[in-house]
Every structure is written in C-alpha cells, then in structure tokens.
Design a protein around this motif. Sequence first.
Motif, PDB file in Angstrom:
ATOM      1  N   GLY A 422       0.727  -1.123  -0.004  1.00 36.30           N
ATOM      2  CA  GLY A 422       0.030   0.024  -0.060  1.00 36.30           C
ATOM      3  C   GLY A 422       0.813   1.132  -0.099  1.00 36.30           C
ATOM      4  O   GLY A 422       0.599   2.184  -0.906  1.00 36.30           O
ATOM      5  N   ALA A 423       1.914   1.101   0.667  1.00 37.88           N
ATOM      6  CA  ALA A 423       2.773   2.332   0.813  1.00 37.88           C
ATOM      7  C   ALA A 423       3.663   2.474  -0.401  1.00 37.88           C
ATOM      8  O   ALA A 423       3.808   3.461  -1.055  1.00 37.88           O
ATOM      9  CB  ALA A 423       3.839   2.157   1.954  1.00 37.88           C
ATOM     10  N   PHE A 424       3.993   1.428  -1.057  1.00 42.48           N
ATOM     11  CA  PHE A 424       4.596   1.502  -2.482  1.00 42.48           C
ATOM     12  C   PHE A 424       3.455   2.254  -3.490  1.00 42.48           C
ATOM     13  O   PHE A 424       3.965   2.796  -4.403  1.00 42.48           O
ATOM     14  CB  PHE A 424       4.852   0.032  -2.961  1.00 42.48           C
ATOM     15  N   LYS A 425       2.322   1.765  -3.376  1.00 42.59           N
ATOM     16  CA  LYS A 425       1.178   2.058  -4.448  1.00 42.59           C
ATOM     17  C   LYS A 425       1.224   3.790  -4.082  1.00 42.59           C
ATOM     18  O   LYS A 425       1.101   4.381  -5.130  1.00 42.59           O
ATOM     19  CB  LYS A 425      -0.176   1.484  -4.065  1.00 42.59           C
ATOM     20  N   THR A 426       1.145   4.120  -2.895  1.00 38.27           N
ATOM     21  CA  THR A 426       0.996   5.670  -2.639  1.00 38.27           C
ATOM     22  C   THR A 426       2.403   6.360  -3.099  1.00 38.27           C
ATOM     23  O   THR A 426       2.216   7.560  -3.975  1.00 38.27           O
ATOM     24  CB  THR A 426       1.015   5.966  -1.151  1.00 38.27           C
ATOM     25  N   GLU A 427       3.527   5.773  -3.208  1.00 44.08           N
ATOM     26  CA  GLU A 427       4.664   6.370  -3.766  1.00 44.08           C
ATOM     27  C   GLU A 427       4.766   6.225  -5.216  1.00 44.08           C
ATOM     28  O   GLU A 427       5.094   7.367  -5.788  1.00 44.08           O
ATOM     29  CB  GLU A 427       6.077   5.592  -3.014  1.00 44.08           C
ATOM     30  N   LEU A 428       4.166   5.279  -5.693  1.00 41.89           N
ATOM     31  CA  LEU A 428       4.098   5.250  -7.384  1.00 41.89           C
ATOM     32  C   LEU A 428       3.405   6.375  -7.826  1.00 41.89           C
ATOM     33  O   LEU A 428       3.562   6.927  -8.843  1.00 41.89           O
ATOM     34  CB  LEU A 428       3.789   3.801  -7.688  1.00 41.89           C
ATOM     35  N   ALA A 429       2.151   6.497  -7.046  1.00 47.56           N
ATOM     36  CA  ALA A 429       1.462   7.589  -7.738  1.00 47.56           C
ATOM     37  C   ALA A 429       1.718   9.043  -7.318  1.00 47.56           C
ATOM     38  O   ALA A 429       1.814   9.800  -8.250  1.00 47.56           O
ATOM     39  CB  ALA A 429       0.027   7.749  -6.818  1.00 47.56           C
ATOM     40  N   ALA A 430       2.599   9.194  -6.357  1.00 55.55           N
ATOM     41  CA  ALA A 430       3.401  10.390  -6.073  1.00 55.55           C
ATOM     42  C   ALA A 430       4.447  10.646  -7.165  1.00 55.55           C
ATOM     43  O   ALA A 430       4.622  11.697  -7.477  1.00 55.55           O
ATOM     44  CB  ALA A 430       3.896  10.212  -4.657  1.00 55.55           C
ATOM     45  N   GLN A 431       5.159   9.458  -7.581  1.00 51.29           N
ATOM     46  CA  GLN A 431       6.207   9.635  -8.858  1.00 51.29           C
ATOM     47  C   GLN A 431       5.527   9.732 -10.143  1.00 51.29           C
ATOM     48  O   GLN A 431       6.356   9.793 -11.283  1.00 51.29           O
ATOM     49  CB  GLN A 431       7.231   8.580  -8.428  1.00 51.29           C
TER      50      GLN A 431
END
Length: 434
Positions: A422-431
């Motif tokens: 879930g944290a990865f998904k948030t970071e991917l969206a941010a990038q």
Amino acid sequence: MPSPRRSLAALALTGLIAATSACGSSAAAGDESLEVWNRASPASAEVTKKVLAAFTAKTGIKTKYVPVLDNWDGKVQEAVAARNLPDIIINDSGMLGTNVSQGLIGPVDRAQIAGQGELHERAWEQAKGYDGKYYAVPYTVQTVATLIRKDWREKVGAEVPKTWADLVALAKAFQEKDPDGNGKADTYGMVVPASTERGYASWWASTYIWQGGGDFLTESGGKFTPAIDQPKSVEAVKWLRNLFCKDKLVIPGALTLITKDAHPFFETGKAGIYLTGPYLFGRFDKSLGKDKYEAIPSPAGPAGTASMAEGENIYLMAGSKLGDQQKKLAEYLISAEAQKIGMAGNSDGAIVKLPVNKSVDVLAERKDDRWATIKEVYEKDGKYFPNVPNWLPFRQRSAETLNKIFADCGTDVQASLTELAGAFKTELAAQKVG
C-alpha cells in the motif's frame, strides 16, 4: 542513507536550483580546480588521488579532491544548504533518481561524451533515468557474491552450497560443529547487515527475494504495480525470517548492522557466510588470507540465481562553472587508462570493480579468477533495482518493514507486506508511475 522522506524534506525542491547555481566552490572563488567528491576509505582515497593526478598530468586541469567516508548524505545536504556543491560526485548508481528529483544534476548528452561507445551498453543502463534520458556517466559496475570460509567448510566436511537448502545446512554446521576448533560454541552461520540505515535490510534481502521468484515492483507499459505482497515474495521473506527466528543462523546484532560494521564479523572468524560485494576481496585477502575463504555465485533459490547488480556513476553537478572540465574528467575516468589505474590490481583500495570500458580485461588486470566469477554473475544473473524515477523511498520503506519482520518472529508476514505494498502504491502515484 537516511530515510528518503527525511532527505526530501531536508532538501526541498524549493531553492535547489538556486543552490546548485553556486555549485563548484573552488570555481566561484576564482580557483579553476575541479572539486571532486566520492565515498572512500583511506585506501580507496589514495587510489582516487592517483587517478586524478594522472588526469591532471594528461590535461593540465587541476582538481581538488574531497574523500568522504562517513555521513555522506549529511555532508551533501550541508553542501546544498551552503550553496557549495562540488563539480563532480562519484557515487552509487542508486542515487540517480534522488539527484534528478532534487535538481542536483541535469541530462547528459551521451553522444557528446568522447569514448562513450567504448563502454558496455549494460553499464549505461545505470546512468539512465525513468524517462529514458541519461543523467550521469557510468564508472564501475558489480554484483554481489557469497563469501564462505573455505577452511571452515572443509573442516565440517561440506561441499560448496548449490541451493538455499545447502546454504542453510552449511550455516548450521558452522554454528554447531566448532569450525574454528577452539572448543567453544562461539561461531555463527551468516553475517547479515539488516539495519534500516541506508536501506541495508532491503539491499541485502533483494537477491534472495528475486531468487525466490518475488519482486518489489512489476512494470508494464511504463507503469508499475507493487509485487512485494504477492505469494512468491511472501514466501521468500518467510524464508529469510527463518534465518533470524526458526534457525537462528545470523550473527547477534544483525538488525542494527550496516555493512561497514558488518565486515569485521567475517574477517575475525565470528561467522562463515557473507553475501556482499567483491570490493572486499582486497581487504579480506589482507586481514583473513586469500586461502581461507572463497567467493561463489549465490546458491540458487526456487526461481534461480538472480544477483543484485549495482555500480557507481560520475555525476556532473548542475550549475558548475567548469562545464568543459567536468566533461573532460568524465571522459578520462571512463578511458582504459583511468579504469586500469582505478582497479589498483587486487588491492583493497580499488575504486573500479568491474570496468565499464570494453577494452579492459578484468582478468588481465587483476590476475584473479574470482573476478571471472563476478563478471559471469553480473552478465548472466545481475539484476538492477526497478527503474522508477526515485528508488530510494521504496528501498527505505522496504528496509524498515523487513527489519521489523526479522525482529519479531510472531509478525504476520503477509499483513506486513500488504501494508508495504500500500505504501508502495502511494509512492508510485506520487512519482506518477503507478
């Protein structure tokens, strides 16, 4: 490295371009010397000095060299805050995304770098950003290998491990069969740098996660999705946790160890297996003895023999007043002459591990068959981390999660990795790549 989130906060994008406009303090003061930084031990600093001296003798361009061993990230942050960055930084290829996102480097026109065609094409991959542009010049590459106390292995009557099961069995033998012959139960199976600092737990675990068939992210059409919570990733992490919990095969204190502090456990006879880089050959040959240990490809997991690949790039820092000199130094550093000097035979000061220049024969220079193993593993099984715009937040967050899993034997691995995904998904969206 510190948490990428803390780093990005400390090095907020606002004002960074202004900061980098004062890059190259020596030039700003009227001194035409190129200021060069790298992460270096005393031995590798001496080799770097020889390379830079050869560059000056060849071109007449002077350099000001600043070796940094400890607190690298803090010193770079201080330089940014003081608007006083060096002209050239030689550092981990994994820093490329962070350097780009913070405005510390700009695109490099590969076609304008003299000698660029002499480099292995694969080496150029580590200098390429997510957008397909190059932002650095590759300097050296490598992959990890498994170092084993050969004398201990022979003492306990074991063969060279070929699989994970063999590796676990050997580690157990090192703990239970008194391989050093002192009559004490004071030896351990594995040296493991599993600290959260600089994301080491993730760095160390990555090879095993890939060998188990897992991954951190998967990519399709330029978009990434988390893979760390998928079944094969979960099983690989469970296997890793068993090394800490069920089998208890790692050295005490592993969860707070960074690599610099982990090395002595291998060379002083505390543990007999160490997954690490070939840059330690020179050190261990001197401190332990070349005949006492061996370097082998990492034993195969359920999905094969993938091995973490990495290297160092030459970063031409933005805003330098010495752009032509920056380019000339980069061109020299990738030349066969400079690469050979940087290899420094097989000494512990070598700053070039596997050369990026195709004309340099690693075996002819080092006369050491272990480097043939490293070269073969890199070319056959070497695997880089996912090419997202900035990998460091993923590495740091995964290190924190893995460290907790290894520390608490009752942790629900699936739940922990689902939260990480879930944290990865948030970071991917941010990038903007999710």
